[in-house]
Write an enzyme that holds these catalytic residues in place. Sequence first.
Site, PDB file in Angstrom:
ATOM      1  N   HIS A 304      73.639  79.645 121.928  1.00  0.00           N
ATOM      2  CA  HIS A 304      72.959  79.455 120.644  1.00  0.00           C
ATOM      3  C   HIS A 304      73.800  79.984 119.487  1.00  0.00           C
ATOM      4  O   HIS A 304      74.356  79.209 118.718  1.00  0.00           O
ATOM      5  CB  HIS A 304      71.591  80.134 120.690  1.00  0.00           C
ATOM      6  CG  HIS A 304      70.700  79.837 119.518  1.00  0.00           C
ATOM      7  ND1 HIS A 304      70.947  78.831 118.612  1.00  0.00           N
ATOM      8  CD2 HIS A 304      69.536  80.415 119.105  1.00  0.00           C
ATOM      9  CE1 HIS A 304      69.982  78.801 117.700  1.00  0.00           C
ATOM     10  NE2 HIS A 304      69.124  79.753 117.974  1.00  0.00           N
ATOM     11  N   HIS A 350      76.278  68.025 119.471  1.00  0.00           N
ATOM     12  CA  HIS A 350      75.034  68.718 119.122  1.00  0.00           C
ATOM     13  C   HIS A 350      73.913  68.149 119.965  1.00  0.00           C
ATOM     14  O   HIS A 350      73.920  66.960 120.308  1.00  0.00           O
ATOM     15  CB  HIS A 350      74.714  68.543 117.627  1.00  0.00           C
ATOM     16  CG  HIS A 350      73.613  69.429 117.137  1.00  0.00           C
ATOM     17  ND1 HIS A 350      72.290  69.063 117.220  1.00  0.00           N
ATOM     18  CD2 HIS A 350      73.635  70.664 116.573  1.00  0.00           C
ATOM     19  CE1 HIS A 350      71.544  70.043 116.720  1.00  0.00           C
ATOM     20  NE2 HIS A 350      72.334  71.021 116.326  1.00  0.00           N
ATOM     21  N   ASP A 405      79.280  74.958 113.471  1.00  0.00           N
ATOM     22  CA  ASP A 405      80.106  76.045 114.005  1.00  0.00           C
ATOM     23  C   ASP A 405      81.597  75.739 113.967  1.00  0.00           C
ATOM     24  O   ASP A 405      82.421  76.653 114.076  1.00  0.00           O
ATOM     25  CB  ASP A 405      79.689  76.356 115.441  1.00  0.00           C
ATOM     26  CG  ASP A 405      78.248  76.808 115.525  1.00  0.00           C
ATOM     27  OD1 ASP A 405      77.896  77.754 114.801  1.00  0.00           O
ATOM     28  OD2 ASP A 405      77.469  76.202 116.282  1.00  0.00           O
TER      29      ASP A 405
END
EC number: 2.3.3.1
Length: 469
Positions: A304, A350, A405
């Site tokens: 996460h 994702h 990210d």
Amino acid sequence: MSFLTVSRLAPKLLNSKNATYFLVAARNASASSTNLKDVLADLIPKEQTRIKNFKQQYGKTNIGQITVDMVYGGMRGMKGLVYETSVLDPEEGIRFRGYSIPECQELLPKAPGGEEPLPEGLFWLLVTGQVPTEEQVNWVSKEWAKRAALPSHVVTMLDNFPTNLHPMSQFSAAITALNSESSFARAYSEGVHKTKYWEFIYEDSMDLIAKLPCIAAKIYRNLYREGSSIGAIDSNLDWSHNFTNMLGYSEPQFTELMRLYLTIHSDHEGGNVSAHTSHLVGSALSDPYLSFSAAMNGLAGPLHGLANQEVLVWLTALQKELGGEVSDERMRDYIWNTLKSGRVVPGYGHAVLRKTDPRYTCQREFALKHLPNDPMFKLVAQLYKIVPNVLLEQGKAKNPWPNVDAHSGVLLQYYGMTEMNYYTVLFGVSRALGVLAQLVWSRALGFPLERPKSMSTDGLMTLVGAKSG
């Protein structure tokens, strides 16, 4: 037409000739008050009635099917909970109360001379569905500054943690210890009526959000700056500016980056681990400190909240192996070798999105403006040009595009924050805005204890008529 309805319609009408009218209406919907709690008190009864009527008319309506794969696959795609503050569209990305990230960047108030939205404005939007005025955002900034002081036992606790305790463990533990200050826990023990729950959840949430930068900065100073003082909160500064000051960063561009970072990481609908955890724990009527601490324990997991750290580790290894500037052909070979070895390219793909993450895009735009010649950014930009095509050729990825990210760590490194273990704490400070806004609404709408039905493999086999042998 209700104020919430006006606010939800506004983004759909941005390109129409009526856009100005609707955006003014959205801004003026609560212009009579700068007190967020007063605005909420006006909105809640209307939303309670709307949902009550909806449930009465459609409560027994089927909204989808559940497959065996969904049950075994982490409940991916299963419609299973109500989460009001944001919705994630696979093709478009996140919308905060109906507004895309570019729309939030355009519409939300900014600091004097700044270009990025203030997180206080996003919090107002998440809570009310309304684009706030500058006065309302200033009220939130001052309110959080007023509530920011940490109780002495939490300071003592933070100062006595061993230096080898992970920053996220310290963050979660300190938040749990703040439970001693919970207005909701105290009110519940005194028998407050359930229609008043939201008021105390609101107070706790405002207190917690106000204190998080102090906790996070204290952890940073203790671990990486020899325990130096975080200094005092300045009530004339916004939340992000106070945070960067306490961290020890004075570069105005870093403060602008922090405003952007804290805004875009704040919420990502309700099914992700941290949001779902806070929703689940909160449904047991645990106070916001306990609920959010549990969420942070989920965020600390490598699947996460650690992804941006993994991206930087991978980029550093790539840079070390290939050297400075790398040809596209060599980069392409390196990516193929990574995939053929059974590894993934971190920062790409994702669980829900099927396009480039708009949170990646706005960080890329920030970098193009402020650090276009940074070697690490140029590497990230080169990967953006090459990786999606390689992943498409490979044919395994459902989404070959970069996520948030893939970029955030590079920006933090550029401004001198090189302590990768700490990055998830920043993520946690931001995520409070979304999950606590939703927690207030969960209690206002009387959501019950979450209790789904679990099944054994034998039970599932029996249910679908399969042989269990």
